[in-house]
Design a protein around this motif. Structure first.
Motif, PDB file in Angstrom:
ATOM      1  N   LEU A  98      44.151 -12.272-127.309  1.00 36.34           N
ATOM      2  CA  LEU A  98      43.706 -12.169-125.916  1.00 36.34           C
ATOM      3  C   LEU A  98      43.936 -13.492-125.181  1.00 36.34           C
ATOM      4  O   LEU A  98      44.303 -13.497-123.999  1.00 36.34           O
ATOM      5  CB  LEU A  98      42.238 -11.750-125.837  1.00 36.34           C
ATOM      6  CG  LEU A  98      41.806 -11.362-124.425  1.00 36.34           C
ATOM      7  CD1 LEU A  98      42.620 -10.197-123.890  1.00 36.34           C
ATOM      8  CD2 LEU A  98      40.332 -11.016-124.379  1.00 36.34           C
ATOM      9  N   ALA A  99      43.756 -14.603-125.880  1.00 38.40           N
ATOM     10  CA  ALA A  99      44.000 -15.910-125.251  1.00 38.40           C
ATOM     11  C   ALA A  99      45.460 -16.007-124.794  1.00 38.40           C
ATOM     12  O   ALA A  99      45.747 -16.470-123.687  1.00 38.40           O
ATOM     13  CB  ALA A  99      43.669 -17.030-126.235  1.00 38.40           C
ATOM     14  N   ASN A 100      46.375 -15.552-125.648  1.00 35.84           N
ATOM     15  CA  ASN A 100      47.791 -15.608-125.277  1.00 35.84           C
ATOM     16  C   ASN A 100      48.086 -14.656-124.116  1.00 35.84           C
ATOM     17  O   ASN A 100      48.886 -14.969-123.234  1.00 35.84           O
ATOM     18  CB  ASN A 100      48.674 -15.270-126.480  1.00 35.84           C
ATOM     19  CG  ASN A 100      48.701 -16.400-127.508  1.00 35.84           C
ATOM     20  OD1 ASN A 100      48.396 -17.552-127.198  1.00 35.84           O
ATOM     21  ND2 ASN A 100      49.067 -16.084-128.737  1.00 35.84           N
ATOM     22  N   LEU A 101      47.432 -13.509-124.125  1.00 28.78           N
ATOM     23  CA  LEU A 101      47.601 -12.562-123.012  1.00 28.78           C
ATOM     24  C   LEU A 101      47.149 -13.215-121.707  1.00 28.78           C
ATOM     25  O   LEU A 101      47.845 -13.145-120.680  1.00 28.78           O
ATOM     26  CB  LEU A 101      46.793 -11.287-123.284  1.00 28.78           C
ATOM     27  CG  LEU A 101      46.707 -10.289-122.128  1.00 28.78           C
ATOM     28  CD1 LEU A 101      48.058  -9.651-121.849  1.00 28.78           C
ATOM     29  CD2 LEU A 101      45.680  -9.211-122.420  1.00 28.78           C
ATOM     30  N   ILE A 102      46.013 -13.877-121.747  1.00 29.15           N
ATOM     31  CA  ILE A 102      45.521 -14.556-120.543  1.00 29.15           C
ATOM     32  C   ILE A 102      46.502 -15.657-120.138  1.00 29.15           C
ATOM     33  O   ILE A 102      46.805 -15.838-118.957  1.00 29.15           O
ATOM     34  CB  ILE A 102      44.086 -15.089-120.774  1.00 29.15           C
ATOM     35  CG1 ILE A 102      43.114 -13.903-120.866  1.00 29.15           C
ATOM     36  CG2 ILE A 102      43.668 -16.067-119.680  1.00 29.15           C
ATOM     37  CD1 ILE A 102      41.677 -14.277-121.203  1.00 29.15           C
ATOM     38  N   GLY A 103      47.043 -16.360-121.124  1.00 27.58           N
ATOM     39  CA  GLY A 103      48.043 -17.391-120.830  1.00 27.58           C
ATOM     40  C   GLY A 103      49.251 -16.810-120.097  1.00 27.58           C
ATOM     41  O   GLY A 103      49.742 -17.401-119.125  1.00 27.58           O
ATOM     42  N   VAL A 104      49.711 -15.640-120.544  1.00 31.03           N
ATOM     43  CA  VAL A 104      50.864 -15.004-119.896  1.00 31.03           C
ATOM     44  C   VAL A 104      50.502 -14.608-118.462  1.00 31.03           C
ATOM     45  O   VAL A 104      51.293 -14.794-117.534  1.00 31.03           O
ATOM     46  CB  VAL A 104      51.337 -13.769-120.718  1.00 31.03           C
ATOM     47  CG1 VAL A 104      52.359 -12.943-119.935  1.00 31.03           C
ATOM     48  CG2 VAL A 104      51.930 -14.213-122.052  1.00 31.03           C
ATOM     49  N   VAL A 105      49.290 -14.097-118.263  1.00 28.55           N
ATOM     50  CA  VAL A 105      48.870 -13.679-116.911  1.00 28.55           C
ATOM     51  C   VAL A 105      48.783 -14.902-115.985  1.00 28.55           C
ATOM     52  O   VAL A 105      49.245 -14.860-114.840  1.00 28.55           O
ATOM     53  CB  VAL A 105      47.515 -12.932-116.960  1.00 28.55           C
ATOM     54  CG1 VAL A 105      47.002 -12.676-115.550  1.00 28.55           C
ATOM     55  CG2 VAL A 105      47.659 -11.622-117.726  1.00 28.55           C
ATOM     56  N   VAL A 106      48.205 -15.987-116.475  1.00 25.85           N
ATOM     57  CA  VAL A 106      48.087 -17.190-115.637  1.00 25.85           C
ATOM     58  C   VAL A 106      49.489 -17.710-115.285  1.00 25.85           C
ATOM     59  O   VAL A 106      49.766 -18.055-114.133  1.00 25.85           O
ATOM     60  CB  VAL A 106      47.252 -18.285-116.343  1.00 25.85           C
ATOM     61  CG1 VAL A 106      47.249 -19.579-115.528  1.00 25.85           C
ATOM     62  CG2 VAL A 106      45.828 -17.809-116.571  1.00 25.85           C
ATOM     63  N   ALA A 107      50.384 -17.713-116.270  1.00 26.44           N
ATOM     64  CA  ALA A 107      51.751 -18.197-116.031  1.00 26.44           C
ATOM     65  C   ALA A 107      52.466 -17.308-115.011  1.00 26.44           C
ATOM     66  O   ALA A 107      53.174 -17.796-114.127  1.00 26.44           O
ATOM     67  CB  ALA A 107      52.526 -18.230-117.352  1.00 26.44           C
ATOM     68  N   ARG A 108      52.278 -16.000-115.145  1.00 24.42           N
ATOM     69  CA  ARG A 108      52.905 -15.057-114.210  1.00 24.42           C
ATOM     70  C   ARG A 108      52.397 -15.288-112.789  1.00 24.42           C
ATOM     71  O   ARG A 108      53.161 -15.344-111.822  1.00 24.42           O
ATOM     72  CB  ARG A 108      52.569 -13.624-114.644  1.00 24.42           C
ATOM     73  CG  ARG A 108      53.013 -12.579-113.650  1.00 24.42           C
ATOM     74  CD  ARG A 108      52.090 -11.361-113.634  1.00 24.42           C
ATOM     75  NE  ARG A 108      50.762 -11.691-113.121  1.00 24.42           N
ATOM     76  CZ  ARG A 108      49.852 -10.791-112.779  1.00 24.42           C
ATOM     77  NH1 ARG A 108      50.094  -9.513-112.924  1.00 24.42           N
ATOM     78  NH2 ARG A 108      48.674 -11.162-112.314  1.00 24.42           N
ATOM     79  N   THR A 109      51.071 -15.446-112.654  1.00 28.97           N
ATOM     80  CA  THR A 109      50.484 -15.615-111.330  1.00 28.97           C
ATOM     81  C   THR A 109      50.930 -16.944-110.729  1.00 28.97           C
ATOM     82  O   THR A 109      51.199 -17.046-109.532  1.00 28.97           O
ATOM     83  CB  THR A 109      48.951 -15.535-111.424  1.00 28.97           C
ATOM     84  OG1 THR A 109      48.619 -14.370-112.188  1.00 28.97           O
ATOM     85  CG2 THR A 109      48.313 -15.428-110.052  1.00 28.97           C
ATOM     86  N   HIS A 110      51.035 -17.950-111.599  1.00 25.41           N
ATOM     87  CA  HIS A 110      51.503 -19.257-111.142  1.00 25.41           C
ATOM     88  C   HIS A 110      52.949 -19.158-110.644  1.00 25.41           C
ATOM     89  O   HIS A 110      53.304 -19.727-109.607  1.00 25.41           O
ATOM     90  CB  HIS A 110      51.404 -20.252-112.293  1.00 25.41           C
ATOM     91  CG  HIS A 110      51.871 -21.625-111.943  1.00 25.41           C
ATOM     92  ND1 HIS A 110      51.188 -22.443-111.075  1.00 25.41           N
ATOM     93  CD2 HIS A 110      52.964 -22.313-112.338  1.00 25.41           C
ATOM     94  CE1 HIS A 110      51.832 -23.587-110.961  1.00 25.41           C
ATOM     95  NE2 HIS A 110      52.916 -23.537-111.706  1.00 25.41           N
ATOM     96  N   ALA A 111      53.769 -18.396-111.371  1.00 28.38           N
ATOM     97  CA  ALA A 111      55.196 -18.308-111.019  1.00 28.38           C
ATOM     98  C   ALA A 111      55.403 -17.546-109.715  1.00 28.38           C
ATOM     99  O   ALA A 111      56.251 -17.925-108.899  1.00 28.38           O
ATOM    100  CB  ALA A 111      55.974 -17.636-112.154  1.00 28.38           C
ATOM    101  N   LEU A 112      54.655 -16.480-109.525  1.00 28.45           N
ATOM    102  CA  LEU A 112      54.937 -15.594-108.384  1.00 28.45           C
ATOM    103  C   LEU A 112      53.985 -15.804-107.209  1.00 28.45           C
ATOM    104  O   LEU A 112      54.217 -15.277-106.127  1.00 28.45           O
ATOM    105  CB  LEU A 112      54.886 -14.129-108.828  1.00 28.45           C
ATOM    106  CG  LEU A 112      55.966 -13.708-109.838  1.00 28.45           C
ATOM    107  CD1 LEU A 112      55.777 -12.255-110.239  1.00 28.45           C
ATOM    108  CD2 LEU A 112      57.366 -13.924-109.274  1.00 28.45           C
ATOM    109  N   GLY A 113      52.887 -16.546-107.443  1.00 31.30           N
ATOM    110  CA  GLY A 113      51.884 -16.696-106.385  1.00 31.30           C
ATOM    111  C   GLY A 113      50.848 -15.585-106.525  1.00 31.30           C
ATOM    112  O   GLY A 113      51.129 -14.527-107.092  1.00 31.30           O
ATOM    113  N   SER A 114      49.657 -15.824-105.990  1.00 37.00           N
ATOM    114  CA  SER A 114      48.574 -14.892-106.314  1.00 37.00           C
ATOM    115  C   SER A 114      48.727 -13.540-105.616  1.00 37.00           C
ATOM    116  O   SER A 114      48.049 -12.595-105.972  1.00 37.00           O
ATOM    117  CB  SER A 114      47.201 -15.520-106.046  1.00 37.00           C
ATOM    118  OG  SER A 114      47.160 -16.000-104.744  1.00 37.00           O
ATOM    119  N   HIS A 115      49.683 -13.411-104.692  1.00 36.18           N
ATOM    120  CA  HIS A 115      49.882 -12.081-104.092  1.00 36.18           C
ATOM    121  C   HIS A 115      50.386 -11.075-105.127  1.00 36.18           C
ATOM    122  O   HIS A 115      50.276  -9.871-104.931  1.00 36.18           O
ATOM    123  CB  HIS A 115      50.815 -12.152-102.879  1.00 36.18           C
ATOM    124  CG  HIS A 115      52.196 -12.592-103.241  1.00 36.18           C
ATOM    125  ND1 HIS A 115      53.145 -11.719-103.713  1.00 36.18           N
ATOM    126  CD2 HIS A 115      52.778 -13.816-103.238  1.00 36.18           C
ATOM    127  CE1 HIS A 115      54.258 -12.385-103.988  1.00 36.18           C
ATOM    128  NE2 HIS A 115      54.058 -13.662-103.705  1.00 36.18           N
TER     129      HIS A 115
END
Ligand SMILES: *Cc1c(COP(=O)(O)O)cnc(C)c1O
Length: 488
Positions: free
Chosen positions: A153-170
């Motif tokens: 789950l920690a890695n899943l959260i890491g992927v989500v944070v990275a995705r949001t960082h890359a694309l912006g919170s929209h």
């Protein structure tokens, strides 16, 4: 004692607190005895069919006596656990647990704290654990983190944070649209990284599995080439997952080089430190992880090499605002009260997917306080010393062959014999050892060969256990190759 009065109505509290106190004391005594005598039992025993099928009783309608239900636990459950408390359990990546952690679970359940949020001491405990993790890793003091079930789950959260960082919170409202995000990790990475890509909707094909060098570390030129290829084809590289301890052989990527590459390329650098991050506790091993302090986020487990009872993992993110931006609903966390129980924003529920959450921080906090990082680090260092001893013994035995370098605490080897199917033979040897209850290594595949894999995580393991494992492998290997009748 407080007898149940008509006013107590339907409360589940006992009629007689004295009886339950006695039963509770017995449970504590029994479990302490269980841990104290772990070494005297077989590592594992297969659950008999009649016991297995007994778990099909229908939903109970009427009350049962707690003492009888506890007897049932002792008879049907206790003897048939996986055995990872045992000093000769060496399979997969399992922690051994510890008695203070066990007692902390009792305290946490007694409090019945819900750590989703609100103004309460248990959340301060969790925040302190996160600050300790930051200190251990060399992260900034104000890094953000949250405890989770485990590193998956920690890695899943890491992927989500990275995705949001890359694309912006929209992206949280709009979804991925046409963005073709690609991520990178080594071929030795744990399967949960691909699963995270799947769950997040990026797809496992968007995770590039980069080849490794002879030490099972990610091949940096191959990584750079893959990123360049993807950019040229119009994809959007966003994330590199470095490995601090691969599950097969315990290899650690060159984290400092990965950090530098990610910085130059504008990529998020997440480290899967499920067990390996705990090597930071051992001064002799810390240099191996050099560069982890530069990661944007790290996933790690307390329930493996730190011996905290299951389950307890953690995600830590260098930049708190980025973490919050990936999960918090601003209307909620900004709108909370400044006083009363609803104060103290942001709450743990703003940092991950769970709302209601248990007090798993307590067993981590108590384990760290009781043993201290020096002693926990010695446990980690000793696991590595035992692995070196095992590797030396394997290298000395003509019938054994080592299949991977020993980076930390995992040794992969096999029994060799002429003119037999070595993959079948070694898988059978491992199953024999497990079924005989002598030792519990697991298997893995290294360069296409089935390996006997001994992962040394248990703080109770001693040199004699290592030698017992090798002796048993040799005995079973001989029995299976020299007496055809026994090789079923
Ligand atoms: C165990 C492990 C995981 C998964 O962690 P869980 O706590 O089992 O969810 C991920 N990566 C590595 C390297 C592991 O050893």
């Amino acid at each position: 004692m407080n007898e149940n009065t008509p006013e107590s109505g339907l409360s589940l509290d006992p009629d007689n607190w004295g009886d339950i106190r006695k039963l509770g004391h017995r449970m504590v005594d029994d479990m302490i005895d269980y841990l104290a005598s772990t070494r005297d039992r077989p590592v594992w025993q297969k659950m008999p069919d009649d016991i297995r099928s007994s778990f099909h009783e229908p939903l109970p309608q009427i009350s049962n006596n707690p003492a009888e239900v506890y007897e049932d636990f002792r008879r049907r459950i206790l003897p048939y656990a996986v055995g990872n408390t045992h000093p000769r359990f060496m399979g997969w990546v399992h922690g051994g647990g510890n008695v203070i952690g066990m007692l902390a679970e009792l305290l946490a359940a007694g409090l019945n704290a819900n750590l989703g949020g609100r103004d309460q001491a248990p959340i301060e405990v969790e925040r302190q654990v996160i600050r300790w993790v930051a200190e251990m890793l060399g992260f900034p003091k104000d890094a953000s983190g949250v405890l989770v079930t485990g590193t998956s789950l920690a890695n899943l959260i890491g992927v989500v944070v990275a995705r949001t960082h890359a694309l912006g919170s929209h992206v949280r409202q709009d979804g991925l649209q046409a963005a073709r995000l690609t991520a990178y990790t080594s071929r030795m990475a744990h399967g949960c990284i691909a699963k995270a890509m799947d769950v997040v909707g990026l797809g496992t094909e968007a995770l590039r599995m980069i080849p490794c060098d002879a030490s099972h570390r990610i091949d940096l030129p191959a990584l750079a080439a893959a990123v360049a290829r993807d950019r040229a084809s119009g994809a959007m590289p966003f994330l590199v997952v470095g490995n601090a301890g691969t599950v097969d052989a315990g290899a650690v990527d060159d984290l400092a080089a990965l950090a530098a590459f990610c910085r130059a390329q504008g990529l998020w650098f997440h480290v899967d430190g499920a067990f390996g991050a705990m090597a930071m506790l051992a001064p002799s091993l810390r240099p191996l992880l050099s560069g982890i302090e530069l990661a944007d986020s790290v996933g790690l487990d307390f329930h493996k090499w730190m011996q905290v009872p299951y389950d307890a993992g953690c995600i830590i993110v260098r930049d708190a605002a980025t973490h919050l931006a990936a999960f918090a609903a601003p209307a909620h966390y900004l709108g909370r009260e400044a006083r009363g129980l609803a104060a103290g924003s942001p709450w743990p529920c703003d940092l991950g997917t769970d709302l209601s959450r248990g007090f798993r921080a307590l067993k981590v906090w108590m384990t760290i306080q009781v043993y201290g990082t020096a002693r926990l680090g010695e446990v980690v260092a000793r696991s590595c010393a035992l692995a070196r001893e095992l590797a030396a013994r394997v290298d000395d035995e003509p019938a054994l062959e080592r299949l991977a370098p020993v980076a930390m605490n995992i040794v992969c080897f096999r029994y060799r014999a002429a003119s037999v199917n070595l993959d079948r033979l070694n898988a059978d040897i491992v199953a024999d050892l497990q079924e005989m209850g002598i030792a519990a290594p697991s298997t893995t595949v290294i360069d296409g060969c089935v390996a006997i894999r001994a992962a040394l995580f248990n703080h109770r393991t001693l040199p004699q256990d290592i030698h017992a494992l090798v002796d048993a492998v040799l005995t079973r290997g001989r029995a299976r190759t020299e007496e055809p009748g026994t090789a079923s």
